[in-house]
Design a protein around this motif. Sequence first.
Motif, PDB file in Angstrom:
ATOM      1  N   ALA A 356      43.004 -26.955  24.632  1.00  0.00           N
ATOM      2  CA  ALA A 356      41.878 -27.285  23.745  1.00  0.00           C
ATOM      3  C   ALA A 356      40.798 -28.017  24.527  1.00  0.00           C
ATOM      4  CB  ALA A 356      42.372 -28.144  22.576  1.00  0.00           C
ATOM      5  N   ARG A 357      39.712 -27.322  24.840  1.00  0.00           N
ATOM      6  CA  ARG A 357      38.574 -27.948  25.516  1.00  0.00           C
ATOM      7  C   ARG A 357      37.255 -27.322  25.061  1.00  0.00           C
ATOM      8  NH1 ARG A 357      41.478 -25.116  29.694  1.00  0.00           N
ATOM      9  NH2 ARG A 357      40.344 -23.242  30.401  1.00  0.00           N
ATOM     10  N   SER A 358      37.250 -26.887  23.814  1.00  0.00           N
ATOM     11  CA  SER A 358      36.057 -26.203  23.297  1.00  0.00           C
ATOM     12  C   SER A 358      34.987 -27.180  22.828  1.00  0.00           C
ATOM     13  CB  SER A 358      36.450 -25.266  22.145  1.00  0.00           C
ATOM     14  OG  SER A 358      37.074 -25.996  21.096  1.00  0.00           O
ATOM     15  N   ASN A 359      35.355 -28.446  22.625  1.00  0.00           N
ATOM     16  CA  ASN A 359      34.340 -29.427  22.251  1.00  0.00           C
ATOM     17  C   ASN A 359      34.584 -30.721  23.024  1.00  0.00           C
ATOM     18  OD1 ASN A 359      35.985 -31.354  20.503  1.00  0.00           O
ATOM     19  ND2 ASN A 359      36.323 -29.413  19.420  1.00  0.00           N
ATOM     20  N   LEU A 360      33.566 -31.551  23.067  1.00  0.00           N
ATOM     21  CA  LEU A 360      33.610 -32.749  23.890  1.00  0.00           C
ATOM     22  C   LEU A 360      34.676 -33.733  23.417  1.00  0.00           C
ATOM     23  CD1 LEU A 360      32.301 -34.064  26.333  1.00  0.00           C
ATOM     24  CD2 LEU A 360      30.593 -35.086  24.800  1.00  0.00           C
ATOM     25  N   ALA A 361      34.903 -33.781  22.099  1.00  0.00           N
ATOM     26  CA  ALA A 361      35.910 -34.704  21.571  1.00  0.00           C
ATOM     27  C   ALA A 361      37.288 -34.405  22.158  1.00  0.00           C
ATOM     28  CB  ALA A 361      35.949 -34.615  20.046  1.00  0.00           C
ATOM     29  N   GLU A 362      37.590 -33.129  22.345  1.00  0.00           N
ATOM     30  CA  GLU A 362      38.882 -32.763  22.923  1.00  0.00           C
ATOM     31  C   GLU A 362      39.001 -33.230  24.367  1.00  0.00           C
ATOM     32  OE1 GLU A 362      39.638 -28.717  20.239  1.00  0.00           O
ATOM     33  OE2 GLU A 362      38.632 -28.585  22.194  1.00  0.00           O
ATOM     34  N   LEU A 363      37.895 -33.161  25.114  1.00  0.00           N
ATOM     35  CA  LEU A 363      37.915 -33.677  26.482  1.00  0.00           C
ATOM     36  C   LEU A 363      38.137 -35.181  26.498  1.00  0.00           C
ATOM     37  CD1 LEU A 363      35.137 -31.872  28.572  1.00  0.00           C
ATOM     38  CD2 LEU A 363      37.564 -31.361  28.404  1.00  0.00           C
TER      39      LEU A 363
END
Length: 482
Positions: A356-363
Amino acid sequence: MTGRTPERSEARLLVPALMFIALVVAAVASLGTPLITSVATTFHVSLDSAQWTLTVALLSGAVATPVLGRLGAGPHRRATILVTLAVVVVGSALTVLPLPFAGLLIGRAAQGVGVGLTALMMGVARDHLPEERSTATIALISVVSIIGAGVGYPLTALLAEIGGVRAAYGFGLFVTAVAFLAAWRSIPAAPEGRSAHVTVAGALVLAGGLFLVLFLAGQRSLWSRHLAVAVILAVVAVLLLCVWTASELRSKAPLVDVRAVRHPAVAGANLAMFVGGIGMYLLLTLITRYAQTPHSAGYGFGLTTFAAGLVLVPFSVLGFVAGKLTPRVRTLINAPVLLAGSAVIVGGGFVLFAAARSNLAELLVAMGVLGFGVGGFSAAMPGVILAVTPKSETSSAMSFNYVVRSVGYSLGSAIGGLVLATGTDTGHLFPNDHAYTTAALVGIAAMAVTTLAGLALARLRPPEINPTAATVSVPGQGRSSR
């Protein structure tokens, strides 16, 4: 000041000073990371050349660490700390002065020497603080030496955007000068009866071997364009390290007590540090590089240097939290099991990044998990090594572990770059998204090996402890008896 116990006013200053110095030298050594692009444009050099502002600090730090560790085991530890910090201050001044690029590199090399002070801070804490407080302080010193980059990265990036590269390096000059004053005011003399001897020839041989190892780890183009030269240099590095090891075994005053390093607990801890360092630094570089990749690549968030630095905030915050919690948890769980558990947490960060790295929150979540795992790992590591290490050898033993960590970090960075380069299609500037997944799988494998190493350490029989040995917990036991 005596070498026994600091005066009460000095004692109050000692712990904050030790933490601050460890944080400063780590942050200043990592200043090259967010400033590479700014250096390239300011000095009109290529990005590969600008990369040396980071590489040269890592190299000088790895080379200086074992030497400082041995000096720190002797009667002149306070002088060693002050002289080293003075070198760092002078180096910081060189980075600010309007000198050519070569002057900047010399300054960065001098700044990197300060990395070797972290182990000396642990030695001071172990000698001059009560047992329980020294255990917690040593754990936090280990942690702040890791999260220093996360603290300095966004601030220096912001200063570079506002005032240019000189302003960012000026911040380094300011904090190193304050660190020198803090050390002058609070660091006590070493206990009486200590001795330390540095064999210059042995130090030079070790320096040459480490230099070649770290240089080869950071020069991917050399392996791809001049493979024969790279192989020859690798063979030379191995020979130098073998010669150094043989000479240390024969020496009556070794730079590093190689016999102690061969102890199963110490050897296992260093193996865990080496492989774990590869994985931990790999994920750190993957996340920051992914965050800065422009949208035109089909993924990434195109963050500025400053914004990418903010991505490291969860890493630093949760790393510090883990460092504070670890000494308490160690009353219930021994240090090797904590190493294994922390490695599992870092592996979980890799899984999150891969899936899961599709949005910044996941990073940000993945970076936070990484920080918590690294913080726990770093805080638990001294407990494994110092449990079988005499007090007088604290700085030397931890210095060797920090060299192992530096090599692991360098290889982690190199492996990440190699995997991403392999996943870059011809004619494209950025790797494809799947290359990041492949790199994450490599990291998961590294952390699995680290976990197994930690569990193997936990199964070792409790070692026989010298009366002058560690004041921290013994693997497999509660607190050591004194």
